[in-house]
Design an enzyme around this catalytic site. Sequence first.
Site, PDB file in Angstrom:
ATOM      1  N   ASP A  93       0.766  -1.323  -0.051  1.00 28.63           N
ATOM      2  CA  ASP A  93       0.098   0.113   0.079  1.00 28.63           C
ATOM      3  C   ASP A  93       0.793   1.263  -0.043  1.00 28.63           C
ATOM      4  O   ASP A  93       0.257   2.278  -0.652  1.00 28.63           O
ATOM      5  CB  ASP A  93      -1.024   0.119   1.116  1.00 28.63           C
ATOM      6  CG  ASP A  93      -1.958  -0.949   1.252  1.00 28.63           C
ATOM      7  OD1 ASP A  93      -1.740  -1.957   0.054  1.00 28.63           O
ATOM      8  OD2 ASP A  93      -2.868  -1.120   2.032  1.00 28.63           O
ATOM      9  N   ASP A 135      -0.495  -5.054   4.274  1.00 31.49           N
ATOM     10  CA  ASP A 135      -1.708  -4.944   4.947  1.00 31.49           C
ATOM     11  C   ASP A 135      -2.678  -5.953   4.286  1.00 31.49           C
ATOM     12  O   ASP A 135      -3.311  -6.718   5.144  1.00 31.49           O
ATOM     13  CB  ASP A 135      -2.464  -3.608   4.288  1.00 31.49           C
ATOM     14  CG  ASP A 135      -1.555  -2.351   5.056  1.00 31.49           C
ATOM     15  OD1 ASP A 135      -0.577  -2.471   5.791  1.00 31.49           O
ATOM     16  OD2 ASP A 135      -2.144  -1.429   4.905  1.00 31.49           O
ATOM     17  N   LYS A 136      -3.093  -6.032   3.130  1.00 32.57           N
ATOM     18  CA  LYS A 136      -4.085  -7.149   2.612  1.00 32.57           C
ATOM     19  C   LYS A 136      -3.476  -8.560   2.665  1.00 32.57           C
ATOM     20  O   LYS A 136      -4.465  -9.633   2.535  1.00 32.57           O
ATOM     21  CB  LYS A 136      -4.374  -6.772   1.157  1.00 32.57           C
ATOM     22  CG  LYS A 136      -4.652  -5.378   0.820  1.00 32.57           C
ATOM     23  CD  LYS A 136      -5.862  -4.789   2.157  1.00 32.57           C
ATOM     24  CE  LYS A 136      -6.065  -3.118   2.007  1.00 32.57           C
ATOM     25  NZ  LYS A 136      -4.735  -2.639   2.573  1.00 32.57           N
ATOM     26  N   GLU A 456      -7.509   3.230  -0.683  1.00 36.75           N
ATOM     27  CA  GLU A 456      -7.218   4.171   0.605  1.00 36.75           C
ATOM     28  C   GLU A 456      -6.752   5.548   0.140  1.00 36.75           C
ATOM     29  O   GLU A 456      -6.452   5.684  -0.863  1.00 36.75           O
ATOM     30  CB  GLU A 456      -6.086   3.596   1.385  1.00 36.75           C
ATOM     31  CG  GLU A 456      -6.656   1.967   1.969  1.00 36.75           C
ATOM     32  CD  GLU A 456      -5.343   1.473   2.923  1.00 36.75           C
ATOM     33  OE1 GLU A 456      -4.121   1.967   2.868  1.00 36.75           O
ATOM     34  OE2 GLU A 456      -5.589   0.435   3.288  1.00 36.75           O
ATOM     35  N   SER A 482      -6.220   4.571   5.113  1.00 34.23           N
ATOM     36  CA  SER A 482      -5.071   3.713   5.599  1.00 34.23           C
ATOM     37  C   SER A 482      -5.216   3.678   7.073  1.00 34.23           C
ATOM     38  O   SER A 482      -5.716   4.523   7.720  1.00 34.23           O
ATOM     39  CB  SER A 482      -3.633   4.521   4.960  1.00 34.23           C
ATOM     40  OG  SER A 482      -2.683   4.026   5.929  1.00 34.23           O
TER      41      SER A 482
END
Length: 579
Positions: A93, A135-136, A456, A482
């Site tokens: 990200d 993150d994901k 985001e 975010s």
Amino acid sequence: MPLGDAKTKTWDKSKLPSRHVTVGPERAPHRSYYYAMGLTEQDIAQPFVGVATCWNEAAPCNIALSRQAQAVKHGVKVGGGTPREFTTITVTDGIAMGHAGMKSSLVSREVIADSVELTIRGHCYDALVGLAGCDKSLPGMMMAMVRLDVPSVFLYGGSILPGRYKGRDVTVQDVFEAVGQHSAGNLADDELRRLECAACPGAGSCGGQFTANTMACVSEAMGLALPGSAGAPAPFESRDAFAEASGRAVMAALEKGLRPRQIVTRRSLENAAAVVAASGGSTNAGLHLPAIAHEAGIDFDLHDVCAAFKRTPYIADLKPSGRFVAKDLYEIGGVPALMKVLLDGGYLDGDCITVNGKTIAENLADVVLPDGQEIIRPTTNPIRPTGGVTGLTGNLAPQGAIVKVAGMKNTTFRGPARCFDSEEACFAAVERRDYKAGEVLVIRYEGPRGGPGMREMLATTAAIYGQGMGDRIALITDGRFSGATRGFCIGHVGPEAAVGGPIGLLRDGDIIVIDADNGKLDVALSDEELAARRQTWQARRHDFQSGALWKYAQTVGDAETGAVTHPGGKAETHVYADI
């Protein structure tokens, strides 16, 4: 027979998936492939354990995962299994942020889960250890574990160490906000460059309580990761000890028949939401927890997450809203220390089982919070009496919305809408300082279908904060924020604009009323006026009419239920682990 005695343990494969590729004369061609890779007859007779990582050279979040995977494989071997390492993608990200690349981020969660599923299914692996950094990749890996329901252990790759700049700890959040200071003329070019060179000193995921660390906390709170495994920063060699232990633990889980769906229950999901709330974690947990629940066929949507947030005190003083980073939390006991305070305060269900076969209460029995620490407050003296993240509903968000209130001084806002139909349009206005104090900036057509991909908005929110306007405007979007975002920023507004949700009916000047204390998000328009506007609303055509983003937009559901792309556990006629 001792679990670690790999040389003498004999496994009954009659009910293990790997029997389909290793047992019987008809599998001679399959075994020949394994002999080609150097496996022995004994190796082939043992359970096959997928060791899945999101290792790549895209960003520091994932760069240490390959090293840790080798330690996991050693633990699997000691436990009597045969590890089979493979990798999957990530979209990082911090690098995808602020441009069209961010449309790929949430989509990558589904690709990660799908690719791990397909690899395990295709090769008939019996168990899974999943390592993730950005993150994901964390929820994507956990989704795959619950979907497959083979014995599984999750391992976080660890956070980055904080950078040091002018005598203080800094993270990438400071760099994003410095861009706003620079655009406002308050930061020189050379200052910006020195900060960007200092902020990220090595391997690991972003160091504040942003999405990666939030979901790492979730992995422990939910019980899919070994206690304490989320805490050690990526460069620490103690991570390798946790990696080996995770390899051993998955073999113990396989021997006991302990599966993810025995661990991931509604109660454990509520525990996870409580830890997010108590730590002032990322609003993205409101998207990922329902998606994980969906894999098990559990009804646990955004409203259920927010209900858990509402009854949990905010007690951990972590960035982006507080003072401390993940390394600081680790040094006082990590996630177990936070969970212990919550358990003692009555905010966790201690009977939930975890991946090591023990309950939450058993795991935390000997945890003691050190004297003199300032990071975790008592539940009797919280930073806020309710969690650092709050759910909202109203005529502007019938399906709900979410806002991080951690660190906010004012939790109500009323102002005229200023509407933008993309993040780029809003960011350009912010760069020009073409907005006013008191306005509510509206970014729409950025939802799961409309983006597509539910971007985001850190570049925009950080620029606003860097310009000193973070407390003077509000921002709402059907996209996401975010975990590093701070300020009055409301995301996940549903229904999204692309399907005719009320956010798509707004016009400049409409008065928006936000009350985070009472969980309300409204526009001062009558039902009749909204209905009249809906009659003239026309769907928009986005720019992605082919490829992965087009395919995602055809199948993705609402943010309210996790933005998932398949029917989930409720629709299953069989579970992979039982083939």
